[in-house]
Design an enzyme around this catalytic site. Structure first.
Site, PDB file in Angstrom:
ATOM      1  N   PHE A 222       0.821  -1.221   0.000  1.00  0.00           N
ATOM      2  CA  PHE A 222       0.000   0.000   0.000  1.00  0.00           C
ATOM      3  C   PHE A 222       0.852   1.266   0.000  1.00  0.00           C
ATOM      4  O   PHE A 222       0.364   2.334   0.364  1.00  0.00           O
ATOM      5  CB  PHE A 222      -0.973   0.011   1.197  1.00  0.00           C
ATOM      6  CG  PHE A 222      -1.695  -1.290   1.400  1.00  0.00           C
ATOM      7  CD1 PHE A 222      -2.571  -1.756   0.433  1.00  0.00           C
ATOM      8  CD2 PHE A 222      -1.483  -2.053   2.529  1.00  0.00           C
ATOM      9  CE1 PHE A 222      -3.233  -2.960   0.594  1.00  0.00           C
ATOM     10  CE2 PHE A 222      -2.137  -3.267   2.702  1.00  0.00           C
ATOM     11  CZ  PHE A 222      -3.011  -3.722   1.733  1.00  0.00           C
TER      12      PHE A 222
ATOM     13  N   ASN B  49      -7.322  -9.981 -15.825  1.00  0.00           N
ATOM     14  CA  ASN B  49      -7.865 -11.114 -15.078  1.00  0.00           C
ATOM     15  C   ASN B  49      -8.942 -10.600 -14.128  1.00  0.00           C
ATOM     16  O   ASN B  49      -8.644  -9.987 -13.104  1.00  0.00           O
ATOM     17  CB  ASN B  49      -6.755 -11.822 -14.285  1.00  0.00           C
ATOM     18  CG  ASN B  49      -7.256 -13.075 -13.597  1.00  0.00           C
ATOM     19  OD1 ASN B  49      -8.127 -13.773 -14.127  1.00  0.00           O
ATOM     20  ND2 ASN B  49      -6.746 -13.354 -12.421  1.00  0.00           N
TER      21      ASN B  49
ATOM     22  N   THR C 272      -8.761 -11.344 -10.007  1.00  0.00           N
ATOM     23  CA  THR C 272      -7.804 -10.602  -9.179  1.00  0.00           C
ATOM     24  C   THR C 272      -8.037  -9.096  -9.319  1.00  0.00           C
ATOM     25  O   THR C 272      -7.807  -8.342  -8.372  1.00  0.00           O
ATOM     26  CB  THR C 272      -6.349 -10.971  -9.538  1.00  0.00           C
ATOM     27  OG1 THR C 272      -6.205 -10.987 -10.956  1.00  0.00           O
ATOM     28  CG2 THR C 272      -5.994 -12.337  -8.978  1.00  0.00           C
TER      29      THR C 272
ATOM     30  N   GLY D   5      -4.585   0.688 -14.950  1.00  0.00           N
ATOM     31  CA  GLY D   5      -4.124   0.248 -13.631  1.00  0.00           C
ATOM     32  C   GLY D   5      -5.283   0.304 -12.673  1.00  0.00           C
ATOM     33  O   GLY D   5      -6.221   1.083 -12.866  1.00  0.00           O
TER      34      GLY D   5
ATOM     35  N   GLY E 102      -4.770  -0.619  -8.941  1.00  0.00           N
ATOM     36  CA  GLY E 102      -4.379  -0.792  -7.545  1.00  0.00           C
ATOM     37  C   GLY E 102      -4.884   0.306  -6.628  1.00  0.00           C
ATOM     38  O   GLY E 102      -5.213   0.059  -5.475  1.00  0.00           O
ATOM     39  N   GLU E 103      -4.919   1.529  -7.115  1.00  0.00           N
ATOM     40  CA  GLU E 103      -5.262   2.657  -6.258  1.00  0.00           C
ATOM     41  C   GLU E 103      -6.638   3.237  -6.555  1.00  0.00           C
ATOM     42  O   GLU E 103      -7.211   3.981  -5.753  1.00  0.00           O
ATOM     43  CB  GLU E 103      -4.177   3.732  -6.412  1.00  0.00           C
ATOM     44  CG  GLU E 103      -2.879   3.231  -5.809  1.00  0.00           C
ATOM     45  CD  GLU E 103      -1.641   3.999  -6.198  1.00  0.00           C
ATOM     46  OE1 GLU E 103      -1.286   3.951  -7.385  1.00  0.00           O
ATOM     47  OE2 GLU E 103      -1.036   4.625  -5.323  1.00  0.00           O
TER      48      GLU E 103
HETATM   49 MO1  MOS Z   1       1.555   3.030  -4.160  1.00  0.00          MO
HETATM   50  S1  MOS Z   1       1.017   4.384  -2.681  1.00  0.00           S
HETATM   51  O1  MOS Z   1       2.030   3.920  -5.484  1.00  0.00           O
HETATM   52  O2  MOS Z   1       2.816   2.161  -3.474  1.00  0.00           O
END
Ligand code: MOS
Length: 719
Positions: free
Chosen positions: A228, A612, A615, A683, A685-686
């Site tokens: 994170f 995918n 995930t 992307g 993740g965020e």
């Molecule tokens: Mo993330 S906060 O870009 O590791």
């Protein structure tokens, strides 16, 4: 597909950093400061030195040799033990090395430290009035329409204006896996196992502080239990462990205690934003102003450019953001999931709802009205944007039309029920990455690069993309991540792993196929010698005859063929790249206790190609869960008198548990972003955390009529 690394994780076979125990291992335990500002006058280690099993004790008075880091604002600016200064409570001020962990810990308790303590700067609120320009970056950005001389002039021209201040507390990542480093030297060659978002990041920083070349350092870290942002910087325990292993000529392991994970590593700073929105009567934004202030640790330069999202989300002819910092004597401030945008969006997307209320408009209609085809500040067209579809599809699926425009109107037994929304978003990019694909005689394909999988699914993405390109079952692909001896791929950060590494995996697979074809054509003993050879579905083919690559390699007695390919940084400069989506949520607030509960959630995602779905969904859900935590629970308390984090334990620093989280629906639109790459993946993740806290705050307002502008939204604020 299920995560390719699922079986090794659930069976305990996956080796995390702290799971390594080379022969002769000694154990390190960090000593940490108990004042927040001042200097160390003396440390008495005499009792500890005599304690059972103690091998060495390093302090600022008996330091390990470490050289200064090059500037890297996300982590500490100075290596540990090189001076007697104390810059925050919980700073590493020593390392005890003993035969066992318990011996090191017990000896550490025998060390006494005398300080010359000063009163720390620990109150963000007190510092606000004297906030200063930031240490880096531009203090003010103005984008004004022709003929407009200031943002305030533009605001004054609005039919409706709202000006509101929002604040967010310090937060911390509390990844499941505590930070840990195991190091040993073989002659002048160093091997390090360490929890990190990128092994290359560790090599780079160790190169600086050890003053040795990168060819002498190998960092290995195939599995990561969450990051994170907190495993991007390299923290004090790593250079200390590495240097102790060198000084003692034996392997050393240091694992942070859970409490140390709150102070030895970085956290997300406190922020405040004053947002002004000016709009025409029909809801068209004409001015967006956001003055952002961020806490910043005295020990490094990272701060949140918390107002930045205002430049990139809703269209407006006039934009203004400013950046200031309040320097505090607190642990290092660093990146945390969607830095600047997760807390930034809490203010912007809450203010949008406040404006909608002033206008008497539905908050969804206001956002639709200000959706833009171009990046608001730069004017560049978006590469691919389907936000309007996210809004409309989401509204329909979620039943947004059932939202009462009147707050507090919906009561269900003991609960006030409200609906809220926010815009999910995050910037996208594609960096340079190199990947190696090795086709082996056993019929397997090894795909390797220095990427990291923090639990994100990155290794599964490697397996899927390679299997697809090679035409073999995914079970025959072996992804190898987190080893600095493999080609340099993207570190895990900035939601850039799949967008950067994905195209490189495909290129490398194609290059490996070509190498295989060459071998089949050119090898004297090859049954395809001199023929027109093709590679398809995992087979070398010519003249109507095919042979799996593993069989051919076996026949020829060649163990493997391999190729490394490099995918370049995205060259496109005339478009802007960003993912967009819509959060919709239902929140129930208890009429008698004020307890808020999130009860429904839908997120519609436009993030390019989804490699995918399983995930990817997990990443979006994870972001939303973290956003719910940000909205309702997370609050790292700084004691104003001492500068100590008052709730630096997992019992006291609250994050959501399963019982706090409803079923979360995620819909992917799946439009490839072909200007970003052939793969078209941006992307994720965020993305999910951005807009989530505002969606909750907006639903709380809809449920209760109470507008909470200071996170977290705890029940005391709703009584
Ligand atoms: Mo993330 S906060 O870009 O590791």
């Amino acid at each position: 597909m299920d995560r390719e690394d699922g079986p090794v994780k659930v069976t305990g076979a996956a080796v995390y950093a702290a799971d390594n125990h080379p022969d002769g291992l000694a154990h390190g335990y960090l000593l940490t400061s108990t004042i927040a500002r001042g200097s160390i006058l003396a440390m008495d280690t005499s009792l500890a030195e005599k304690a059972p099993g103690v091998i060495a004790i390093y302090t600022p008075f008996n330091p390990l040799e470490l050289h200064p880091y090059a500037k890297e604002e996300n982590a500490e600016l100075t290596p540990p033990l090189q001076d007697t200064g104390v810059r925050y409570y919980g700073q590493a001020i020593g390392l005890v090395v003993a035969e066992t962990f318990e011996q090191a810990r017990d000896a550490a308790a025998l060390v006494t430290t005398r300080y010359d303590a000063e009163r720390p700067r620990a109150s963000f609120a007190d510092g606000l009035a004297s906030a200063t320009p930031p240490p880096n970056g531009t203090p003010v950005v103005d984008v004004l329409a022709p003929g407009v001389s200031s943002i305030d002039e533009a605001l004054a021209a609005g039919d409706v204006t709202v000006t509101v201040t929002y604040t967010t507390p310090a937060e911390t990542h509390v990844a499941m896996e505590p930070h840990a480093t195991v190091a040993f030297w073989t002659g002048d060659q160093l091997t390090v196992y360490t929890a990190s978002q990128g092994v290359r990041l560790v090599v780079d920083r160790l190169t600086e502080t050890l003053a040795i070349g990168p060819e002498r350092i190998r960092v290995i870290n195939p599995y990561v239990g969450g990051g994170f942002g907190n495993k991007w910087g390299m923290w004090a325990h790593t250079p200390l462990t590495v240097a102790a292993a060198r000084a003692l000529d034996r392997p050393v392991k240091t694992v942070l205690t859970r409490e140390q994970v709150f102070t030895v590593v970085g956290h997300r700073p406190v922020t405040a934003q004053t947002v002004s929105l000016g709009a025409a009567r029909d809801g068209t934004l004409i001015a967006v102003k956001n003055d952002g202030v961020s806490g910043k640790s005295a020990s490094n330069d990272f701060y949140e450019q918390v107002a930045n999202l205002s430049l990139a989300l809703y269209g407006s002819a006039n934009l203004h953001v400013s950046r200031k910092v309040v320097t505090l004597d607190v642990p290092v401030t660093t990146i945390m999931r969607a830095p600047q945008e997760s807390n930034g969006s809490f203010a912007l997307d809450s203010a949008m709802d406040e404006l909608a209320a002033e206008l008497g408009m539905d908050p969804l209609d206001l956002r639709m009205k200000n959706d833009t085809a171009v990046h608001p500040a730069s004017g560049l067209p978006w590469s691919s944007k389907h936000l309007a579809e996210c809004y409309t599809l989401g509204a329909e699926r979620f039943g947004w039309s059932r939202r009462s425009p009147r707050p507090g109107a919906v009561i269900d037994g003991d609960w006030l029920v409200g609906l809220g929304m926010g815009t999910a978003t995050y910037g996208a990019g594609r960096g340079q990455a190199s990947i190696n694909v090795r086709l082996r005689a056993d019929g397997r394909a090894v795909v390797s690069g220095t990427a990291a999988d923090l639990g994100t699914g990155q290794s599964t993405v490697f397996a899927l993309l390679a299997a697809d390109a090679l035409g073999i079952p995914v079970g025959r692909v072996v992804p190898v991540l987190g080893d600095s001896a493999t080609p340099p791929a993207a570190n895990a950060g900035g939601s850039g792993s799949t967008s950067t590494n994905g195209p490189a995996v495909r290129l490398a697979a194609d290059a490996a196929k070509e190498a295989m074809v060459r071998l089949a054509t050119e090898h004297e003993k090859s049954p395809f010698h001199g023929q027109e050879v093709a590679f398809s579905a995992g087979e070398v083919r010519a003249g109507g005859r095919g042979m799996p690559f593993g069989e051919l390699l076996t026949l020829l007695g060649v163990p493997a063929v391999e190729a490394t390919a490099t995918s370049p940084r995205n060259p496109v400069k005339d478009h802007a790249f960003r993912s967009f989506g819509a959060h919709f949520c239902e929140v129930r607030v208890n009429r008698w206790t004020g307890e808020p509960r999130v009860t429904r959630w839908l997120c519609v995602v436009d993030a390019g190609t989804i490699v995918n779905a399983r995930t990817a969904r997990s990443q979006i859900v994870g972001g939303i869960v973290m956003g719910i935590g940000q909205a309702l629970l997370e609050d790292l308390r700084i004691e104003p008198e001492t500068g100590r984090f008052a709730n630096a334990t997992m019992a006291d620093y609250l994050v959501p548990v399963n019982a706090d989280i409803p079923h979360i629906d995620v819909e992917f639109l799946n439009y490839p972003d072909t200007l970003l790459s052939d793969l078209g993946a941006r992307g994720i993740g965020e993305f999910g955390i951005v807009g989530a806290a505002a969606a909750v705050a907006n639903a709380v307002h809809n449920a209760t009529g109470r507008r909470i502008r200071d996170l977290p939204i705890t029940l005391d604020k709703l009584l």
